[in-house]
Design an enzyme around this catalytic site. Sequence first.
Site, PDB file in Angstrom:
ATOM      1  N   HIS A   1      96.604  16.067  96.842  1.00 22.24           N
ATOM      2  CA  HIS A   1      97.888  15.825  97.508  1.00 22.24           C
ATOM      3  C   HIS A   1      97.699  15.930  99.014  1.00 22.24           C
ATOM      4  O   HIS A   1      97.080  16.884  99.496  1.00 22.24           O
ATOM      5  CB  HIS A   1      98.930  16.843  97.023  1.00 22.24           C
ATOM      6  CG  HIS A   1     100.272  16.631  97.646  1.00 22.24           C
ATOM      7  ND1 HIS A   1     101.132  15.652  97.196  1.00 22.24           N
ATOM      8  CD2 HIS A   1     100.881  17.229  98.679  1.00 22.24           C
ATOM      9  CE1 HIS A   1     102.233  15.676  97.940  1.00 22.24           C
ATOM     10  NE2 HIS A   1     102.104  16.630  98.849  1.00 22.24           N
TER      11      HIS A   1
ATOM     12  N   ASN B   1      94.907  16.875  90.718  1.00 16.14           N
ATOM     13  CA  ASN B   1      95.506  15.944  91.670  1.00 16.14           C
ATOM     14  C   ASN B   1      95.065  16.317  93.081  1.00 16.14           C
ATOM     15  O   ASN B   1      94.841  17.486  93.385  1.00 16.14           O
ATOM     16  CB  ASN B   1      97.036  16.010  91.584  1.00 16.14           C
ATOM     17  CG  ASN B   1      97.718  15.047  92.555  1.00 16.14           C
ATOM     18  OD1 ASN B   1      97.312  13.884  92.675  1.00 16.14           O
ATOM     19  ND2 ASN B   1      98.745  15.516  93.250  1.00 16.14           N
TER      20      ASN B   1
ATOM     21  N   SER C   1      95.372  19.160  99.663  1.00 13.39           N
ATOM     22  CA  SER C   1      95.223  20.201  98.644  1.00 13.39           C
ATOM     23  C   SER C   1      94.809  19.585  97.312  1.00 13.39           C
ATOM     24  O   SER C   1      95.339  18.547  96.921  1.00 13.39           O
ATOM     25  CB  SER C   1      96.573  20.899  98.391  1.00 13.39           C
ATOM     26  OG  SER C   1      97.175  21.351  99.583  1.00 13.39           O
TER      27      SER C   1
ATOM     28  N   ASP D   1     103.787  18.551  92.098  1.00 15.28           N
ATOM     29  CA  ASP D   1     103.019  19.106  93.216  1.00 15.28           C
ATOM     30  C   ASP D   1     103.132  20.631  93.281  1.00 15.28           C
ATOM     31  O   ASP D   1     102.960  21.229  94.356  1.00 15.28           O
ATOM     32  CB  ASP D   1     103.452  18.481  94.560  1.00 15.28           C
ATOM     33  CG  ASP D   1     103.153  16.984  94.607  1.00 15.28           C
ATOM     34  OD1 ASP D   1     102.174  16.565  93.996  1.00 15.28           O
ATOM     35  OD2 ASP D   1     103.920  16.261  95.262  1.00 15.28           O
TER      36      ASP D   1
ATOM     37  N   GLN E   1      88.734  14.349 104.580  1.00 19.51           N
ATOM     38  CA  GLN E   1      88.666  15.693 103.995  1.00 19.51           C
ATOM     39  C   GLN E   1      88.971  15.660 102.497  1.00 19.51           C
ATOM     40  O   GLN E   1      88.404  16.426 101.719  1.00 19.51           O
ATOM     41  CB  GLN E   1      89.645  16.632 104.702  1.00 19.51           C
ATOM     42  CG  GLN E   1      89.323  16.869 106.167  1.00 19.51           C
ATOM     43  CD  GLN E   1      87.943  17.472 106.342  1.00 19.51           C
ATOM     44  OE1 GLN E   1      87.563  18.399 105.645  1.00 19.51           O
ATOM     45  NE2 GLN E   1      87.165  16.912 107.255  1.00 19.51           N
TER      46      GLN E   1
HETATM   47  N1  NHR Z   1     103.104  14.537  87.524  1.00 24.85           N
HETATM   48  C1  NHR Z   1     103.396  15.812  87.275  1.00 24.85           C
HETATM   49  N2  NHR Z   1     104.037  16.083  86.145  1.00 24.85           N
HETATM   50  N3  NHR Z   1     103.087  16.820  88.115  1.00 24.85           N
HETATM   51  C2  NHR Z   1     102.464  16.544  89.266  1.00 24.85           C
HETATM   52  O1  NHR Z   1     102.166  17.551  90.068  1.00 24.85           O
HETATM   53  C3  NHR Z   1     102.128  15.216  89.604  1.00 24.85           C
HETATM   54  C4  NHR Z   1     102.475  14.217  88.679  1.00 24.85           C
HETATM   55  C5  NHR Z   1     102.198  12.871  88.954  1.00 24.85           C
HETATM   56  C6  NHR Z   1     101.622  12.512  90.150  1.00 24.85           C
HETATM   57  C7  NHR Z   1     100.813  13.073  92.433  1.00 24.85           C
HETATM   58  C8  NHR Z   1     101.916  13.334  93.463  1.00 24.85           C
HETATM   59  C9  NHR Z   1     101.377  13.547  94.860  1.00 24.85           C
HETATM   60  O2  NHR Z   1     100.253  14.037  95.015  1.00 24.85           O
HETATM   61  C10 NHR Z   1     101.311  13.501  91.087  1.00 24.85           C
HETATM   62  C11 NHR Z   1     101.540  14.851  90.810  1.00 24.85           C
HETATM   63  C12 NHR Z   1     104.242  10.421  92.768  1.00 24.85           C
HETATM   64  C13 NHR Z   1     105.466  10.908  93.224  1.00 24.85           C
HETATM   65  C14 NHR Z   1     106.716  10.079  93.082  1.00 24.85           C
HETATM   66  O3  NHR Z   1     107.769  10.461  93.559  1.00 24.85           O
HETATM   67  C15 NHR Z   1     105.496  12.177  93.758  1.00 24.85           C
HETATM   68  C16 NHR Z   1     104.344  12.950  93.833  1.00 24.85           C
HETATM   69  C17 NHR Z   1     103.124  12.455  93.375  1.00 24.85           C
HETATM   70  C18 NHR Z   1     103.082  11.181  92.846  1.00 24.85           C
HETATM   71  N4  NHR Z   1     106.670   8.923  92.398  1.00 24.85           N
HETATM   72  C19 NHR Z   1     107.791   8.023  92.120  1.00 24.85           C
HETATM   73  C20 NHR Z   1     108.171   8.084  90.620  1.00 24.85           C
HETATM   74  O4  NHR Z   1     109.357   7.876  90.340  1.00 24.85           O
HETATM   75  C21 NHR Z   1     107.440   6.590  92.420  1.00 24.85           C
HETATM   76  C22 NHR Z   1     107.082   6.361  93.864  1.00 24.85           C
HETATM   77  C23 NHR Z   1     106.437   5.001  94.106  1.00 24.85           C
HETATM   78  O5  NHR Z   1     106.137   4.254  93.144  1.00 24.85           O
HETATM   79  O6  NHR Z   1     106.212   4.703  95.292  1.00 24.85           O
HETATM   80  O7  NHR Z   1     107.290   8.289  89.767  1.00 24.85           O
HETATM   81  O8  NHR Z   1     102.092  13.306  95.854  1.00 24.85           O
HETATM   82  C1  GAR Z   2      95.561   9.803  99.221  1.00 27.02           C
HETATM   83  O1  GAR Z   2      95.745  10.171 100.564  1.00 27.02           O
HETATM   84  C2  GAR Z   2      96.230  10.798  98.307  1.00 27.02           C
HETATM   85  O2  GAR Z   2      96.216  12.102  98.800  1.00 27.02           O
HETATM   86  C3  GAR Z   2      97.626  10.265  98.283  1.00 27.02           C
HETATM   87  O3  GAR Z   2      97.505   8.871  98.293  1.00 27.02           O
HETATM   88  C4  GAR Z   2      96.301   8.501  98.934  1.00 27.02           C
HETATM   89  C5  GAR Z   2      95.526   7.596  98.026  1.00 27.02           C
HETATM   90  O4  GAR Z   2      94.446   7.067  98.692  1.00 27.02           O
HETATM   91  N1  GAR Z   2      98.315  10.684  97.111  1.00 27.02           N
HETATM   92  C6  GAR Z   2      99.615  10.696  97.038  1.00 27.02           C
HETATM   93  O5  GAR Z   2     100.331  10.471  97.990  1.00 27.02           O
HETATM   94  C7  GAR Z   2     100.151  10.965  95.661  1.00 27.02           C
HETATM   95  N2  GAR Z   2     101.557  10.817  95.685  1.00 27.02           N
HETATM   96  P1  GAR Z   2      93.262   6.387  97.888  1.00 27.02           P
HETATM   97  O6  GAR Z   2      93.896   5.392  96.933  1.00 27.02           O
HETATM   98  O7  GAR Z   2      92.471   5.665  98.948  1.00 27.02           O
HETATM   99  O8  GAR Z   2      92.485   7.462  97.208  1.00 27.02           O
END
Ligand code: NHR
Ligand code: GAR
Length: 225
Positions: free
Chosen positions: A120, A118, A147, A156, A184
């Site tokens: 982040h 992922n 990251s 995360d 980046q």
């Molecule tokens: N899944 C796991 N198990 N572990 C991780 O580290 C994950 C993952 C799924 C996605 C990306 C993550 C980020 O980079 C990611 C990492 C979605 C949410 C979230 O709260 C949080 C972090 C990330 C992705 N999602 C809500 C949910 O209920 C929905 C939010 C929305 O639809 O706007 O899934 O930040």
């Molecule tokens: C990126 O900045 C990524 O780091 C972030 O969403 C953007 C997606 O951009 N990810 C998250 O926030 C995951 N929760 P992109 O669709 O243009 O790659």
Amino acid sequence: MTSIDGGAPLEKLPIVILISGRGSNMLAIAERAASGALPVEVRAVISDKAEAAGLASAAALNIPTRSLSPREFADRASYDQALAALLESFQPQLVVLAGFMRILSPGFIATFADRILNIHPSLLPLYRGLHTHRRALEARDSLHGCSVHFVTEELDGGPLVIQAQVKVRPDDSESSLSARVQQQEHSIYSQAIDWFARGRLQLREQRAWLDDRPLEAPVIHAASD
Ligand code: NHR
Ligand code: GAR
């Protein structure tokens, strides 16, 4: 496939990319794959949102695209099961989350154990979860960034691989800061995927290993200006 030095050609690693939106990270990876700069084959781009702009961009590059809406499923576990089955039909050796906005359940993580990455948008462990740029601005941080980490059940919280720092400017808005962070992202995500595809990067014993050594800390790209 030919190889310039007459040695064995580099096998391309099959990957699937998951997106929810614009897909700029996905495009950066797909374009590098198409030019031969990254030794991967993008087998498919899959979105949880049918309207994700990145699906059209991927299709324009002749990459197979699919969307799978959570609305068609009763709960998270059944959605994640269907998503895992769809992914498995493409036989990826690496799953790349690129702006994928849904938390993945333990069953999904177990199916692709040790081969999900992922990107982040923060310097983890700072600012897990959402709205990272806003939170960094509100905290008046002078340094922000992004990251790449292996994905585990802990949101995360999986082992870090590489980070890029970005200096926060006094006049930054959420959008100006996120634009510089995203540049980046494209560079460090490609770097991490390149390491993984070449067998240099692995998740072992809950840690990231690079070139047969456990990473005590992520590789860091320092801010330049
Ligand atoms: N899944 C796991 N198990 N572990 C991780 O580290 C994950 C993952 C799924 C996605 C990306 C993550 C980020 O980079 C990611 C990492 C979605 C949410 C979230 O709260 C949080 C972090 C990330 C992705 N999602 C809500 C949910 O209920 C929905 C939010 C929305 O639809 O706007 O899934 O930040
Ligand atoms: C990126 O900045 C990524 O780091 C972030 O969403 C953007 C997606 O951009 N990810 C998250 O926030 C995951 N929760 P992109 O669709 O243009 O790659």
